[in-house]
Write a protein that holds these residues in place. Sequence first.
Motif, PDB file in Angstrom:
ATOM      1  N   LYS A 171       0.841  -1.184   0.000  1.00 36.18           N
ATOM      2  CA  LYS A 171       0.000   0.000   0.000  1.00 36.18           C
ATOM      3  C   LYS A 171       0.881   1.241   0.000  1.00 36.18           C
ATOM      4  O   LYS A 171       2.036   1.224   0.445  1.00 36.18           O
ATOM      5  N   LEU A 172       0.306   2.349  -0.506  1.00 40.10           N
ATOM      6  CA  LEU A 172       0.978   3.638  -0.558  1.00 40.10           C
ATOM      7  C   LEU A 172       0.093   4.658   0.143  1.00 40.10           C
ATOM      8  O   LEU A 172      -1.108   4.738  -0.134  1.00 40.10           O
ATOM      9  N   ASP A 173       0.683   5.432   1.075  1.00 39.21           N
ATOM     10  CA  ASP A 173      -0.075   6.393   1.878  1.00 39.21           C
ATOM     11  C   ASP A 173       0.365   7.819   1.565  1.00 39.21           C
ATOM     12  O   ASP A 173       1.565   8.106   1.464  1.00 39.21           O
ATOM     13  N   PHE A 174      -0.610   8.733   1.457  1.00 36.66           N
ATOM     14  CA  PHE A 174      -0.363  10.170   1.412  1.00 36.66           C
ATOM     15  C   PHE A 174      -1.194  10.804   2.521  1.00 36.66           C
ATOM     16  O   PHE A 174      -2.394  10.494   2.638  1.00 36.66           O
ATOM     17  N   GLY A 175      -0.591  11.682   3.330  1.00 35.89           N
ATOM     18  CA  GLY A 175      -1.356  12.218   4.441  1.00 35.89           C
ATOM     19  C   GLY A 175      -0.909  13.596   4.876  1.00 35.89           C
ATOM     20  O   GLY A 175       0.083  14.153   4.403  1.00 35.89           O
ATOM     21  N   ALA A 176      -1.681  14.156   5.814  1.00 34.49           N
ATOM     22  CA  ALA A 176      -1.381  15.444   6.429  1.00 34.49           C
ATOM     23  C   ALA A 176      -1.899  15.406   7.855  1.00 34.49           C
ATOM     24  O   ALA A 176      -2.801  14.623   8.183  1.00 34.49           O
ATOM     25  N   GLY A 177      -1.323  16.238   8.708  1.00 39.96           N
ATOM     26  CA  GLY A 177      -1.777  16.215  10.087  1.00 39.96           C
ATOM     27  C   GLY A 177      -1.189  17.325  10.926  1.00 39.96           C
ATOM     28  O   GLY A 177      -0.478  18.212  10.432  1.00 39.96           O
ATOM     29  N   LEU A 178      -1.491  17.249  12.207  1.00 42.84           N
ATOM     30  CA  LEU A 178      -1.102  18.252  13.199  1.00 42.84           C
ATOM     31  C   LEU A 178      -0.559  17.525  14.418  1.00 42.84           C
ATOM     32  O   LEU A 178      -1.141  16.539  14.871  1.00 42.84           O
ATOM     33  N   ARG A 179       0.546  18.031  14.960  1.00 42.99           N
ATOM     34  CA  ARG A 179       1.132  17.468  16.170  1.00 42.99           C
ATOM     35  C   ARG A 179       1.343  18.595  17.184  1.00 42.99           C
ATOM     36  O   ARG A 179       1.854  19.659  16.836  1.00 42.99           O
ATOM     37  N   LEU A 180       0.933  18.359  18.419  1.00 41.50           N
ATOM     38  CA  LEU A 180       1.125  19.310  19.505  1.00 41.50           C
ATOM     39  C   LEU A 180       2.062  18.705  20.543  1.00 41.50           C
ATOM     40  O   LEU A 180       1.923  17.528  20.893  1.00 41.50           O
ATOM     41  N   ARG A 181       3.008  19.515  21.034  1.00 39.84           N
ATOM     42  CA  ARG A 181       3.920  19.071  22.079  1.00 39.84           C
ATOM     43  C   ARG A 181       3.944  20.089  23.208  1.00 39.84           C
ATOM     44  O   ARG A 181       3.694  21.279  22.999  1.00 39.84           O
ATOM     45  N   GLY A 182       4.289  19.630  24.393  1.00 44.07           N
ATOM     46  CA  GLY A 182       4.482  20.547  25.498  1.00 44.07           C
ATOM     47  C   GLY A 182       5.637  21.500  25.232  1.00 44.07           C
ATOM     48  O   GLY A 182       6.423  21.311  24.300  1.00 44.07           O
ATOM     49  N   SER A 183       5.764  22.522  26.047  1.00 49.56           N
ATOM     50  CA  SER A 183       6.796  23.545  25.856  1.00 49.56           C
ATOM     51  C   SER A 183       8.193  22.952  25.980  1.00 49.56           C
ATOM     52  O   SER A 183       8.472  22.190  26.912  1.00 49.56           O
ATOM     53  N   ALA A 184       9.066  23.311  25.049  1.00 50.46           N
ATOM     54  CA  ALA A 184      10.467  22.924  25.172  1.00 50.46           C
ATOM     55  C   ALA A 184      11.066  23.592  26.413  1.00 50.46           C
ATOM     56  O   ALA A 184      10.593  24.641  26.869  1.00 50.46           O
ATOM     57  N   GLU A 185      12.111  22.990  26.966  1.00 50.30           N
ATOM     58  CA  GLU A 185      12.739  23.510  28.182  1.00 50.30           C
ATOM     59  C   GLU A 185      13.711  24.633  27.832  1.00 50.30           C
ATOM     60  O   GLU A 185      14.579  24.469  26.983  1.00 50.30           O
ATOM     61  N   GLU A 186      13.549  25.785  28.497  1.00 48.15           N
ATOM     62  CA  GLU A 186      14.434  26.916  28.205  1.00 48.15           C
ATOM     63  C   GLU A 186      15.848  26.617  28.668  1.00 48.15           C
ATOM     64  O   GLU A 186      16.078  25.879  29.626  1.00 48.15           O
ATOM     65  N   GLY A 187      16.816  27.235  27.966  1.00 47.26           N
ATOM     66  CA  GLY A 187      18.223  27.045  28.290  1.00 47.26           C
ATOM     67  C   GLY A 187      18.824  28.257  28.983  1.00 47.26           C
ATOM     68  O   GLY A 187      18.240  28.805  29.924  1.00 47.26           O
ATOM     69  N   GLU A 188      19.977  28.708  28.457  1.00 44.39           N
ATOM     70  CA  GLU A 188      20.727  29.794  29.105  1.00 44.39           C
ATOM     71  C   GLU A 188      20.423  31.163  28.532  1.00 44.39           C
ATOM     72  O   GLU A 188      20.980  32.157  29.009  1.00 44.39           O
TER      73      GLU A 188
END
Length: 210
Positions: A171-188
């Motif tokens: 099979k061959l798939d074509f798709g689109a979507g949305l991903r949500l992640r929590g806030s990245a950790e701040e550095g210096e």
Amino acid sequence: MFAAAEPRDERLPLALQDDEEPRVSLSLVQRFGVLDGDLGGGAGYEDFFDAGYGIGLEVDYLMPSGMGWSYGPYFSVGGEFFTGQEETVGGVRFEADSLKIFNVLAGFKGIARIDRRFLLEPRLGVGLSHIFSTDAEEAATGASFDFLDASTEIAAESGLRAVFELGGSCKLDFGAGLRLRGSAEEGEVPQVNPGTMVQYFLELGLGLRF
């Protein structure tokens, strides 16, 4: 005398017939995405990181439920890579190194058979994303700073794929979507105060159904 009418074929068209038993699919997925969300200091993730790409492996177990539908759980694992860019935050210009993310997600998907070889596949999943530590150099001095600390964040995704059965088990798939992640950790960098990371993506997959 009139000829007797031939009996009507009451069977469903092949396009709507169901799979007779549960099936397992294994897919290799190539993903292309862009980031969005606030990093603080008037800049966003999209300002410091260019469009990226990733690759993942996905397995599912789908059970027929009638009327051309199948549904079941899926599990995916993979990584993504976003090239760093030069941008100003809080009045200071930095050039970020590349951002690397490792994802593990699981959820549920469905498959609706539209035609003999064409299906639609909506899905919804949750899991974890590990954001690797990312440095940045100050343009004026060349000094290196920890731009984002390494962290593991809750992630969620939703998407829709068009699935084309190529014959046999392929099979061959074509798709689109949305991903949500929590806030990245701040550095210096004091000007950087990351918010929720949003990712929009397109994907191309090649798989086998067993």
